[in-house]
Every structure is written in structure tokens, then in C-alpha cells.
Design an enzyme around this catalytic site. Structure first.
Site, PDB file in Angstrom:
ATOM      1  N   LYS A  50      -2.477  -0.296  -9.117  1.00 44.66           N
ATOM      2  CA  LYS A  50      -3.712  -0.024  -9.377  1.00 44.66           C
ATOM      3  C   LYS A  50      -4.428  -0.793 -10.666  1.00 44.66           C
ATOM      4  CE  LYS A  50      -3.140   1.869  -5.334  1.00 44.66           C
ATOM      5  NZ  LYS A  50      -3.703   1.649  -4.416  1.00 44.66           N
ATOM      6  N   TYR A 264       1.769   9.156   7.399  1.00 46.31           N
ATOM      7  CA  TYR A 264       2.291   9.135   5.711  1.00 46.31           C
ATOM      8  C   TYR A 264       2.830   9.843   4.649  1.00 46.31           C
ATOM      9  CZ  TYR A 264      -0.173   8.010   1.006  1.00 46.31           C
ATOM     10  OH  TYR A 264       0.003   7.955  -0.068  1.00 46.31           O
ATOM     11  N   TYR A 290       5.324   3.098  -0.626  1.00 46.71           N
ATOM     12  CA  TYR A 290       4.059   2.229  -0.119  1.00 46.71           C
ATOM     13  C   TYR A 290       5.172   1.077   0.060  1.00 46.71           C
ATOM     14  CZ  TYR A 290      -0.325   3.779  -0.999  1.00 46.71           C
ATOM     15  OH  TYR A 290      -1.787   3.900  -0.537  1.00 46.71           O
TER      16      TYR A 290
END
Length: 333
Positions: A50, A264, A290
Site C-alpha cells: 500500500k 476472506y 493476501y
């Protein structure tokens, strides 16, 4: 392409390494050569992908006179950690809206990123149910802060808008330069695919630079068709922003949903195997949400013969290892 036309804060000062993984490749049978792009080593508290996106987004916030950043994510969000980290660095207040994608999963006393939110001095956390309109919820926080005289700026989840995706257009240019300098060639690239900005930026960077390396995304949250549409749309928006007329062919966007598991952030045996295998062969930590699930996808695809034997595969490590400490029960002894 001219990314220099877009203001950024200069968070990414040097290229992250590309490393060959000889022991890991051998553990997979030696059929392919696996390399890793270490974006887990990017600056910002505990690193992660990010930072590349926030380099552009926070520059935009400052240019617009913001004194407060609002963003959102899941309860152990790496994006929220890094947004808060850079807000602290810039002297900005930061408020988080956390989505309980798994009911009752938010625990204020939890380790991992929840601990880091507190340590970094988050100004406020709002927890909302899974499936909430996150832009709407952030808008509510923004209106309240405006009434108090603040100047908030909303960064979308994952910093995954066209501006944020430029971070990974730039990353693809960085990889291209590293390939030239190091004499590397890659036959395939594997990337985690979540909020879509990283995956979309890589594809837009490929198109804009005429780099014909196939990219396979490993989805971590949404069904394949939904994820591919989101990535395709955002990649074209990024190209529009840069001023590239060429479009992304729909068939260039692949985001498998086979490795999400029960949902998720919910652990899978394959994710645990992937995290342990990379740690025990190369000393590199993945995260359980992830990069761990994305690597489990790469492992499965290698075993199934998806990649041509002898291929050089580049895996994009998006970081997130602090979340491991909130998943201790998954890894036993």
C-alpha cells in the site's frame, strides 16, 4: 508514460529487491524457477504494497489541504496500518472504518495490526458489519469531522482507485528496469488480487510499457468474474488517467478464486502450508490473508503444471506479516 506529472510524497526511494528462491523452487520439484519481488520491504510501519499507492494518494490529500485521513479495511487491514503509519509521518490525524467481514471478528485487544493501530495512535475506529457501504460509512465520519472544523480526505479501501493504481504502474516500470540491469527474463507473474489496485496497476503498467508477460492474479475475496471485472475496469481507468489510449484486453485479466477457501481472511490448510514452506526454505514471512493465499495458489498451479517447465515465475510479495500474530492458532507448534 509520464508518471512524473502526478505529485507524490517520495515514500518509495529505491527499488525493492527481486530475489531468486532456489530452496523454495527445489521444494516444489524444481519444475520452475520462482523469484519474488520484495514489496514487503517497502518503507512504512512493517512494510507492504500500500505504500506505493499511498505515495500518490496522500500527496493528493495534502495538495487539497487535508489535515485528516479516513480510510477503511477489514479488521486486520494491512492497508489501514500503512495509511495510519504514513498519516503519523505527515502529521495528519487518521480515522479507520473497519468492516467485520467475519461476524464478531473485531477484537480491540487483538495482536497483529489491531495492536499496531493502537500503538500508532489512531484517532478513532468505527466498526461496521460485513457488507456495509464502506464509502458511505467513511462519508459519515467525514461529515462529523467537518462539523468539528476538520478537513478530512477519504482514501478508498486498499487505496485502490485510479490514482493509487499508479503506484503499481510505477512498480512495473521498476521491474522492467531491474530485468534489464540484472539480465532477468520472466515468463509469468503471479500477484495477489484483493481490492484490485495492485493487480490493475501491474496490468496497466504492462500495457503502457508493451511488456508481454502474462499475469495471473490469485483472488482473496471475491468470485472470479466479479474480481476480473473490477481489475479490468480499474486498469483501464489508470490508463485513462495517464493518457494511454490503448485498452486492456479482457482476456489478459485472470483472477482465480480457487484459493479463497471459506471466505476472506479465513485460514486454509493450503495457506498454512505456503506460509510455512516459504519461511522454512527461504526465511521469508508471508501474511495469512493476501500473500499467503496467493502463494498457495502459485504452489498449486506449479503442481498442476499450469506453468511451462523451466519457466521463470515472478511472485509479487505484497507484505502483511504483522497479521500473522493474530493467527497463531492456525500454525500450531
Amino acid at each position: 508514460m509520464n508518471l512524473a506529472q502526478f505529485p507524490r510524497r517520495g515514500y518509495v526511494k529505491e527499488a525493492t529487491p527481486i530475489e531468486f528462491l532456489p530452496n523454495f523452487s527445489k521444494a516444489l520439484g524444481g519444475k520452475v524457477n520462482v523469484y519474488i519481488k520484495r514489496d514487503d520491504l517497502l518503507p512504512g510501519t512493517s512494510g507492504g504494497n500500500k505504500t506505493r499507492k499511498l505515495d500518490f494518494c496522500i500527496a493528493d490529500a495534502l495538495a487539497k489541504g487535508a489535515d485528516t485521513i479516513i480510510t477503511c479495511g477489514a479488521v486486520q487491514s494491512n492497508h489501514c496500518r500503512l495509511t495510519l503509519s504514513w498519516a503519523v509521518k505527515e502529521g495528519l490525524d487518521c480515522y479507520l472504518v473497519l468492516e467485520e467481514r467475519v461476524k464478531n471478528s473485531y477484537k480491540p485487544e487483538a495482536s497483529g495490526n489491531n495492536f499496531l493501530f493502537r500503538l500508532l495512535g489512531v484517532k478513532g475506529i468505527t466498526v461496521v458489519p460485513g457488507g456495509s457501504d464502506m464509502m458511505g460509512e467513511m462519508g459519515k465520519v467525514a461529515e462529523k469531522l467537518k462539523a468539528e472544523g476538520k478537513k478530512p480526505y477519504i482514501v478508498p479501501g486498499g487505496a485502490s482507485n485510479a490514482l493509487g493504481a499508479l503506484g503499481y504502474v510505477g512498480c512495473m516500470e521498476e521491474i522492467m528496469h531491474q530485468m534489464f540491469i540484472q539480465g532477468l527474463t520472466f515468463d509469468h507473474m503471479v500477484v495477489p488480487s484483493g481490492s484490485a489496485g495492485t493487480h490493475a496497476g501491474i496490468i496497466a503498467g504492462m500495457i503502457g510499457n508493451n511488456i508481454n508477460i502474462p499475469v495471473t492474479g490469485i483472488g482473496v475475496n471475491r468470485p472470479k468474474a466479479v474480481q476480473q471485472e473490477a481489475v479490468h475496469k480499474l486498469a483501464n481507468q489508470a490508463l485513462d488517467l495517464i493518457g494511454v489510449e490503448q485498452r486492456v484486453p479482457a482476456d489478459k485479466v485472470i483472477a482465480f478464486d480457487d484459493y479463497v477457501g471459506p471466505g476472506y481472511s479465513l485460514p486454509t490448510d493450503a495457506m498454512v502450508e505456503a506460509v510455512k514452506l516459504l519461511a522454512r526454505t527461504e526465511g521469508i514471512l508471508l501474511d495469512p490473508v493476501y500473500s499467503g493465499k496467493a502463494m498457495s495458489g502459485l504452489i498449486d498451479l506449479v503442481r498442476k503444471g499450469y506453468f511451462r517447465e523451466g519457466s521463470n515465475i515472478l511472485f509479487l510479495h505484497t507484505g502483511g506479516s504483522p497479521a500473522l500474530y493474530a493467527y497463531l492458532d492456525c500454525f500450531g507448534n
